[in-house]
Design a protein around this motif. Structure first.
Motif, short mmCIF file in Angstrom:
data_model
loop_
_atom_site.label_atom_id
_atom_site.label_comp_id
_atom_site.label_asym_id
_atom_site.label_seq_id
_atom_site.Cartn_x
_atom_site.Cartn_y
_atom_site.Cartn_z
N GLU A 158 0.83 -1.21 0.00
CA GLU A 158 0.00 0.00 0.00
C GLU A 158 0.86 1.25 0.00
N ILE A 159 0.43 2.26 -0.78
CA ILE A 159 1.06 3.58 -0.73
C ILE A 159 0.52 4.31 0.50
N VAL A 160 1.43 4.70 1.40
CA VAL A 160 1.02 5.37 2.64
C VAL A 160 1.64 6.76 2.76
N GLY A 161 2.48 7.16 1.82
CA GLY A 161 3.08 8.49 1.83
C GLY A 161 3.39 8.95 0.43
N THR A 162 3.30 10.26 0.20
CA THR A 162 3.55 10.82 -1.13
C THR A 162 4.39 12.09 -1.01
N ALA A 163 5.17 12.36 -2.03
CA ALA A 163 5.90 13.62 -2.14
C ALA A 163 6.35 13.78 -3.58
N GLY A 164 6.32 15.01 -4.06
CA GLY A 164 6.75 15.29 -5.42
C GLY A 164 7.46 16.62 -5.50
N ALA A 195 13.31 23.74 -6.86
CA ALA A 195 12.40 22.62 -6.71
C ALA A 195 11.13 23.10 -6.02
N GLY A 196 10.00 22.94 -6.69
CA GLY A 196 8.71 23.28 -6.10
C GLY A 196 8.12 22.05 -5.45
N VAL A 197 8.30 21.93 -4.14
CA VAL A 197 7.87 20.74 -3.40
C VAL A 197 6.34 20.69 -3.35
N THR A 198 5.78 19.52 -3.59
CA THR A 198 4.33 19.43 -3.75
C THR A 198 3.82 18.05 -3.34
N MET A 199 2.50 17.98 -3.13
CA MET A 199 1.79 16.72 -2.93
C MET A 199 2.42 15.86 -1.83
N VAL A 200 2.76 16.51 -0.72
CA VAL A 200 3.35 15.81 0.41
C VAL A 200 2.24 15.35 1.34
N SER A 201 2.23 14.07 1.67
CA SER A 201 1.20 13.55 2.56
C SER A 201 1.64 12.26 3.22
N VAL A 202 1.05 11.99 4.38
CA VAL A 202 1.19 10.71 5.05
C VAL A 202 -0.20 10.28 5.47
#
Length: 421
Positions: free
Chosen positions: A65-71, A88-95
């Motif tokens: 399962e994907i449980v964290g994201t960062a772009g 770098a434009g940090v985006t879509m960060v989540s846990v």
């Protein structure tokens, strides 16, 4: 980029891996769920899919399962002096809420900053859904924004001399798009914090979607010609509202730019004079927006000051050398950076309005500063004096603060034209 990074506990193993193209829907869906679970409209979701740089996207996997994201987006951002610096434009960060407090975010942030450094980008920026999170990773509040709700029924602008030479045209947004974007590109070097819009990003200001799309007009565009030359534009929507006393429509400004004071003032007058409306809302304007000095009564503007862009110096030496300075500066900074240890140490900065050099040194430090506070001051939006008052910037040599503080000032307030990446 490594193939994978293992971390976590024996009970909850996790691994950071690059995102695969066919996993984007799942990855973005997990990001949406972490932010409350309300899905984006199909058109907006499709745009973010197009803009996502999959080779810069990270996923934390626990079991399958994907449980964290960062772009991250590959941006070129304006800094004081007008240079467009790779950022770098940090985006879509989540846990995911089931996997919080296990070090996942810290691991992603560390991996991402390593990757940014390897790419040779001296800066990273982000817009924060929860600002308190990112200070510990070295991001400082580098730009703020104004949110305005102007009572247009009680506001009449004072126009500058020569405004009568401005002519307005109401045109379909897609027909004026190219000229609007050309003007925006010319404005970017004039204000720190503005990113150059690469293909795809120009679609954001004219995107017709959202929760109120059914009750709001499509994006409309008015252009301004000053002495026959294209000099500005405003893109906006209108939401018709009827109260017991009549029309109370709301004009919402998407973006507005102009190359002359006259065109800018006339565009604002147009927005405030639209029939069947009583207020103009602009959620994201620079803190030094000229409209604040065009209105006769600023109390009718419903002003709120909000945080906007958070700035992180990934390579202190290159970042400080990339911008210019409002006056001569020759100072040694002792930089503390626990999260990116390669920045720790003393840096000799010498520069002026023409350029700068920043190199490591063994000389005694004049000022000591945390990297997040150096990020806050980098674009010129936060003064050294204010940081010194917090105790996080310390003067180690008498007079060093008075010498360095004016040099970091920007004549134009930094601003980021997107409320969120």
């Amino acid at each position: 980029m490594n193939d994978g990074t293992d971390f976590g506990s024996a009970s909850f193993p996790a691994e950071i891996v690059p995102l695969a193209h066919d996993q984007w829907d799942d990855w973005y869906g997990k990001f949406e769920r972490a932010l409350g679970g309300v899905p984006k409209a199909a058109e907006e979701r499709a745009l973010w899919r197009d803009l996502t740089e999959v080779d810069r996207a990270l996923a934390v996997r626990s079991d399958t399962e994907i449980v964290g994201t960062a772009g991250a987006f590959s941006l070129r951002m304006s800094v004081p002096g007008g240079a467009l610096v790779p950022t770098a434009g940090v985006t879509m960060v989540s846990v995911q809420p089931t996997h919080r407090r296990r070090g996942l975010l810290r691991a992603m942030m560390s991996r991402q900053l390593d990757d940014i450094r390897e790419r040779g980008e001296p800066l990273a920026v982000l817009t924060a859904s929860e600002p308190a999170i990112y200070g510990r990773f070295g991001y400082g509040r580098g730009a703020e924004r104004l949110s305005l709700t102007i009572d247009s029924s009680r506001t009449a602008l004072t126009l500058p001399e020569g405004a009568e030479r401005v002519r307005l045209r109401l045109v379909p947004a897609h027909l004026a798009h190219a000229k609007c974007e050309e003007l925006y590109a010319r404005r970017v070097p004039l204000r720190p914090g503005m990113p150059l819009r690469t293909p795809g990003w120009d679609r954001l200001p004219v995107l017709d979607c959202g929760t109120d799309a059914a009750t709001t007009s499509p994006v409309q565009c008015v252009t301004a010609e000053h002495d026959g030359e294209f000099a500005g534009y405003a893109r906006y929507t209108v939401r018709p509202v009827w109260g017991v006393d009549g029309a109370e429509g709301v004009v919402r400004v998407r973006d507005i730019e102009a190359s002359t004071p006259q065109a800018y003032a006339v565009l604002w007058r147009y927005l405030l004079d639209l029939d069947l409306t009583s207020s103009v809302v602009a959620d994201n304007r620079p803190t030094d927006d000229p409209v604040l000095h065009l209105v006769p009564d600023i109390r009718r503007c419903g002003i709120r000051l909000l945080d906007s862009l958070y700035v992180r110096l990934v390579d202190v030496g290159r970042a400080l050398a990339a911008r210019t300075y409002a006056g001569p500066v020759d100072v040694v900074l002792a930089v503390e950076d626990e999260f990116c240890p390669w920045n720790n140490g003393r840096w000799h900065l010498s520069g002026d309005a023409k350029g700068a050099v920043c190199t490591r040194t063994d000389a005694s430090a004049d000022l000591a500063i945390l990297v997040r506070d150096l990020g806050a001051a980098y674009l010129g939006g936060t003064g050294f004096g204010a940081l010194a008052a917090t105790g996080r910037l310390r003067e180690l040599r008498s007079g060093a603060l008075d010498h360095a503080a004016p040099a970091f000032h920007s004549a134009t307030a930094p601003w980021q034209p997107y409320v969120a990446f």
